[in-house]
Motif scaffolding. Structure first.
Motif, short mmCIF file in Angstrom:
data_model
loop_
_atom_site.label_atom_id
_atom_site.label_comp_id
_atom_site.label_asym_id
_atom_site.label_seq_id
_atom_site.Cartn_x
_atom_site.Cartn_y
_atom_site.Cartn_z
N ASP A 105 13.45 -15.03 -38.93
CA ASP A 105 12.47 -13.96 -39.17
C ASP A 105 11.14 -14.34 -38.56
OD1 ASP A 105 11.55 -15.90 -40.91
OD2 ASP A 105 12.27 -14.89 -42.70
N GLY A 106 10.28 -13.33 -38.48
CA GLY A 106 8.98 -13.53 -37.88
C GLY A 106 8.28 -12.22 -37.65
N MET A 107 7.33 -12.21 -36.72
CA MET A 107 6.58 -11.01 -36.35
C MET A 107 6.75 -10.78 -34.86
SD MET A 107 5.08 -10.07 -39.23
CE MET A 107 3.80 -8.93 -38.67
N THR A 108 6.91 -9.53 -34.47
CA THR A 108 7.00 -9.21 -33.06
C THR A 108 6.01 -8.11 -32.69
OG1 THR A 108 8.41 -8.36 -31.29
CG2 THR A 108 8.93 -7.62 -33.52
N ASP A 109 5.37 -8.29 -31.54
CA ASP A 109 4.51 -7.26 -30.97
C ASP A 109 4.96 -6.95 -29.55
OD1 ASP A 109 3.74 -9.57 -29.71
OD2 ASP A 109 1.60 -9.35 -30.12
N MET A 110 6.28 -7.09 -29.30
CA MET A 110 6.80 -6.92 -27.95
C MET A 110 6.62 -5.49 -27.46
SD MET A 110 10.55 -7.95 -26.51
CE MET A 110 10.68 -8.42 -24.77
N PHE A 111 6.17 -5.37 -26.23
CA PHE A 111 5.97 -4.08 -25.57
C PHE A 111 6.87 -4.06 -24.34
CE2 PHE A 111 2.70 -1.46 -22.93
CZ PHE A 111 3.48 -0.32 -23.10
N ILE A 112 7.82 -3.13 -24.32
CA ILE A 112 8.77 -3.02 -23.21
C ILE A 112 8.43 -1.77 -22.40
CG2 ILE A 112 11.19 -2.68 -22.58
CD1 ILE A 112 11.96 -4.27 -25.06
N TYR A 113 8.24 -1.94 -21.11
CA TYR A 113 7.95 -0.82 -20.22
C TYR A 113 8.62 -1.09 -18.87
CZ TYR A 113 4.18 -4.05 -18.91
OH TYR A 113 3.46 -5.15 -18.53
N PRO A 114 8.68 -0.10 -17.98
CA PRO A 114 9.42 -0.27 -16.74
C PRO A 114 9.02 -1.53 -15.96
CG PRO A 114 8.93 2.03 -17.03
CD PRO A 114 8.22 1.30 -18.14
N GLY A 115 10.05 -2.21 -15.46
CA GLY A 115 9.88 -3.50 -14.83
C GLY A 115 10.48 -4.60 -15.66
N TYR A 116 10.68 -4.33 -16.97
CA TYR A 116 11.30 -5.32 -17.85
C TYR A 116 12.79 -5.41 -17.55
CZ TYR A 116 13.00 -7.63 -22.04
OH TYR A 116 13.63 -8.49 -22.90
N ARG A 117 13.34 -6.64 -17.56
CA ARG A 117 14.77 -6.85 -17.35
C ARG A 117 15.41 -7.19 -18.69
NH1 ARG A 117 16.28 -10.35 -12.14
NH2 ARG A 117 18.27 -9.44 -12.76
N PHE A 118 16.31 -6.34 -19.13
CA PHE A 118 16.94 -6.49 -20.45
C PHE A 118 17.93 -7.65 -20.44
CE2 PHE A 118 15.16 -2.33 -20.58
CZ PHE A 118 14.83 -2.12 -21.91
N LYS A 119 17.90 -8.43 -21.51
CA LYS A 119 18.75 -9.61 -21.63
C LYS A 119 19.90 -9.40 -22.60
CE LYS A 119 14.55 -12.32 -20.82
NZ LYS A 119 13.71 -11.11 -20.72
N ILE A 120 19.74 -8.51 -23.57
CA ILE A 120 20.75 -8.31 -24.61
C ILE A 120 21.31 -6.90 -24.59
CG2 ILE A 120 21.15 -8.24 -27.09
CD1 ILE A 120 20.93 -11.05 -26.18
N VAL A 121 20.45 -5.91 -24.60
CA VAL A 121 20.85 -4.52 -24.83
C VAL A 121 21.54 -3.94 -23.60
CG1 VAL A 121 20.00 -2.20 -25.33
CG2 VAL A 121 19.07 -4.17 -26.56
N ASP A 122 22.75 -3.38 -23.83
CA ASP A 122 23.53 -2.74 -22.77
C ASP A 122 23.54 -1.22 -22.88
OD1 ASP A 122 24.63 -5.23 -21.60
OD2 ASP A 122 25.60 -5.42 -23.55
N ARG B 249 31.33 -8.05 -23.56
CA ARG B 249 31.38 -6.81 -24.34
C ARG B 249 29.97 -6.25 -24.52
NH1 ARG B 249 32.61 -8.10 -29.27
NH2 ARG B 249 32.93 -10.36 -29.10
N ARG B 250 29.90 -4.95 -24.79
CA ARG B 250 28.60 -4.29 -24.86
C ARG B 250 27.90 -4.53 -26.20
NH1 ARG B 250 29.02 1.93 -23.40
NH2 ARG B 250 30.44 1.86 -25.19
N VAL B 251 26.58 -4.67 -26.12
CA VAL B 251 25.73 -4.64 -27.30
C VAL B 251 24.94 -3.33 -27.25
CG1 VAL B 251 23.80 -5.71 -28.51
CG2 VAL B 251 25.58 -7.14 -27.45
N ILE B 252 25.13 -2.50 -28.26
CA ILE B 252 24.50 -1.17 -28.30
C ILE B 252 23.45 -1.18 -29.40
CG2 ILE B 252 24.89 1.30 -28.66
CD1 ILE B 252 27.79 0.80 -27.70
N ALA B 253 22.22 -0.89 -29.04
CA ALA B 253 21.11 -0.88 -30.00
C ALA B 253 20.97 0.51 -30.59
CB ALA B 253 19.82 -1.29 -29.31
N LEU B 254 20.89 0.57 -31.91
CA LEU B 254 20.62 1.84 -32.59
C LEU B 254 19.11 1.95 -32.78
CD1 LEU B 254 21.47 4.43 -33.87
CD2 LEU B 254 22.01 3.20 -35.98
N GLY B 255 18.46 2.46 -31.76
CA GLY B 255 17.03 2.71 -31.84
C GLY B 255 16.17 1.71 -31.09
#
Length: 350
Positions: free
Chosen positions: A276-293, A249-255
């Protein structure tokens, strides 16, 4: 890959300066990535693009009135902008300061007639560690004396309507200095309509930081570094997302904030991890999505990290084509602007 690869021409008059009269009154551009098809619709019809069993993940962060005006005890005006809390105990915050002469460590600040503070440490680019002297609830005091931090491209001072409209209707966890703007379109009625259709709505928290406003200052995309932001993924959200992925089933991200949090929190086996934690993730072309559909998002600034993330999901050329069409059709842009739905994504898009 260059930052200028993510540029587009935007007439100034298309930058929304005020929200729509009704929350759900915006337009909706729908991008079908597999068919490379673009459809213009209205946000009130967004439920037609959802299916039973979809999981919609929302960001329940709440924007705090992070701008404080005052003066140094020795004189001289100062503006303090709260960025993020530094520790659980006490009210010590990382802040930006603006003054004719930057306050040094030990400087006392008078912020209105109800709040004093002390600069604890200095830093580069105007950052300071500041300890606020307060009895009782600090956030309640902020609500009384602080000013809402509207984005710099909104060329006006905050007004009464912004106190409500620059928050999502489901905001509940204070800590952001910018709104997760894709959520601004949602009303309780639209969420109820989605739930009635069999959509599972799950929250997480990512306290949007000042970095969302800052320009990319390098030429090469890969050299950019994101500011870290605090996040929290509840156990039940991880359970629902992981179950949906296992069942196809799809996972849809709001934002984009939800997107980065989900993608950051995946373990090597592809399971979303609560916590919980801290994230500084930077997503740009070439990234392969694992969760978001699929992704619901607003229209973003030229050459911004947010536009790069969207391009990673839908393909840079297709996204820029959609943006050119949005300009031609006079869509409203940025925080108070219109919305975009990206679905039928090709995970290897670039």
């Amino acid at each position: 890959m260059y930052v200028t690869d993510f540029n587009y021409d935007l007439p100034q008059e298309l930058i929304a300066q005020h929200p729509c009269e009704q929350r759900d009154g915006s337009r909706l551009m729908v991008l079908d990535c597999q068919a490379e098809k673009i459809v213009s619709d209205h946000f009130r019809q967004v439920d037609r693009y959802f299916e039973q069993g979809d999981v919609l993940v929302i960001n329940d962060t709440r924007v705090i009135p992070a701008r404080l005006l005052g003066c140094k005890e020795s004189g001289g005006k100062v503006e303090v902008f709260l960025v993020r809390k530094l520790a659980e105990e006490g009210e010590c915050w990382l802040c930006l300061t603006r003054a004719s002469k930057g306050p040094r460590p030990g400087t006392r600040l008078l912020l209105g007639d109800q709040l004093t503070a002390t600069v604890m440490e200095g830093g580069g680019d105007g950052y300071r560690h500041i300890r606020f002297d307060v009895e009782g609830d600090f956030l309640s005091l902020l609500d009384k004396i602080g000013r809402l931090p509207l984005p710099p491209y909104i060329d006006r001072e905050p007004q009464g309507e912004d106190r409500e409209r620059y928050q999502t209707t489901f905001s509940s966890r204070p800590g952001a200095v910018a709104a997760p703007t894709a959520g601004l379109h949602f009303t309780p009625e639209i969420l109820d309509k989605l739930r009635a259709k069999g959509v599972i709505v799950c929250p997480l928290t990512l306290h949007v930081g000042l970095g969302t406003f800052l320009p990319v200052r390098v030429d090469n995309v890969e050299e950019h570094r994101m500011h870290a932001e605090a996040y929290c993924i509840p156990d039940e959200t991880a359970v629902q997302v992981n179950r949906a992925k296992r069942e196809g089933r799809r996972v849809i991200a709001l934002g984009t904030t939800v997107t980065r949090t989900l993608e950051f929190s995946v373990d090597p086996q592809g399971e979303l991890q609560a916590g919980d934690g801290m994230t500084d993730m930077f997503i740009y072309p070439g990234y392969r999505f694992k969760i978001v559909d699929a992704l619901l998002t607003n229209f973003h600034l030229p050459q911004s990290t947010l536009l790069m993330l969207v391009s990673a999901l839908a393909g840079r050329e297709f996204v820029l084509q959609a943006y050119r069409q949005a300009v031609e059709e006079r869509y409203r842009f940025f925080s108070y602007g219109d919305c975009m739905l990206i679905h039928n994504v090709i995970k290897e898009a670039s």
